[in-house]
Design a protein around this motif. Sequence first.
Motif, short mmCIF file in Angstrom:
data_model
loop_
_atom_site.label_atom_id
_atom_site.label_comp_id
_atom_site.label_asym_id
_atom_site.label_seq_id
_atom_site.Cartn_x
_atom_site.Cartn_y
_atom_site.Cartn_z
N LYS A 22 0.87 -1.19 0.00
CA LYS A 22 0.00 0.00 0.00
C LYS A 22 0.89 1.22 0.00
CE LYS A 22 -4.07 2.12 1.41
NZ LYS A 22 -4.31 3.07 0.38
N ASP A 65 0.91 5.66 -1.71
CA ASP A 65 0.14 6.75 -2.29
C ASP A 65 -0.19 6.38 -3.74
OD1 ASP A 65 0.37 9.56 -3.93
OD2 ASP A 65 -0.57 9.80 -1.95
N PRO A 66 -1.41 6.60 -4.21
CA PRO A 66 -1.79 6.20 -5.57
C PRO A 66 -0.95 6.83 -6.69
CG PRO A 66 -3.74 6.74 -4.30
CD PRO A 66 -2.56 7.12 -3.46
N SER A 67 -0.34 7.96 -6.44
CA SER A 67 0.47 8.61 -7.47
C SER A 67 1.91 8.10 -7.52
CB SER A 67 0.48 10.13 -7.26
OG SER A 67 1.10 10.45 -6.04
N SER A 82 -3.07 0.55 -7.85
CA SER A 82 -4.50 0.85 -8.02
C SER A 82 -4.81 2.29 -7.62
CB SER A 82 -5.35 -0.11 -7.18
OG SER A 82 -5.26 0.24 -5.82
N LYS A 83 -6.00 2.74 -7.95
CA LYS A 83 -6.39 4.10 -7.60
C LYS A 83 -6.51 4.29 -6.08
CE LYS A 83 -11.25 3.10 -8.40
NZ LYS A 83 -12.43 3.42 -9.18
N ASP A 84 -6.55 3.19 -5.34
CA ASP A 84 -6.55 3.24 -3.87
C ASP A 84 -5.15 3.10 -3.29
OD1 ASP A 84 -9.34 3.44 -3.87
OD2 ASP A 84 -9.57 1.26 -3.86
N GLY A 85 -4.15 2.87 -4.16
CA GLY A 85 -2.76 2.78 -3.70
C GLY A 85 -2.27 1.38 -3.43
N TYR A 86 -3.04 0.35 -3.80
CA TYR A 86 -2.61 -1.03 -3.56
C TYR A 86 -1.82 -1.57 -4.74
CZ TYR A 86 -5.66 -1.24 0.51
OH TYR A 86 -6.22 -1.01 1.73
#
Length: 94
Positions: free
Chosen positions: A37, A39-41, A54-58
Amino acid sequence: MDSNIIKYILIIFLFSFKVSAVEFNGKFIQGHFIIGKTDPSTKIKIDKKQIRVSKDGYFAFGLARDRKYDVVITIEKNGSKKKITKRVFNRYSL
């Protein structure tokens, strides 16, 4: 010194550092699966291979059951790179 000045100095000091926190769930043992996990960026590379975040940071990756070398994880965010090396343990030695 005034306590408000100290607070402002601490806030500026804390926000001046680039923080790229990454969490790992799983054991770095041959044949295991790791879920991370961040940061998404953030861009993640495992042994020079880009991993989808992923857009959730996974993100996730697996370790080969006969892997002989450590894992090199490259974290890139806002133009700065950080490398983390994780030791991969033999599945039979534990």
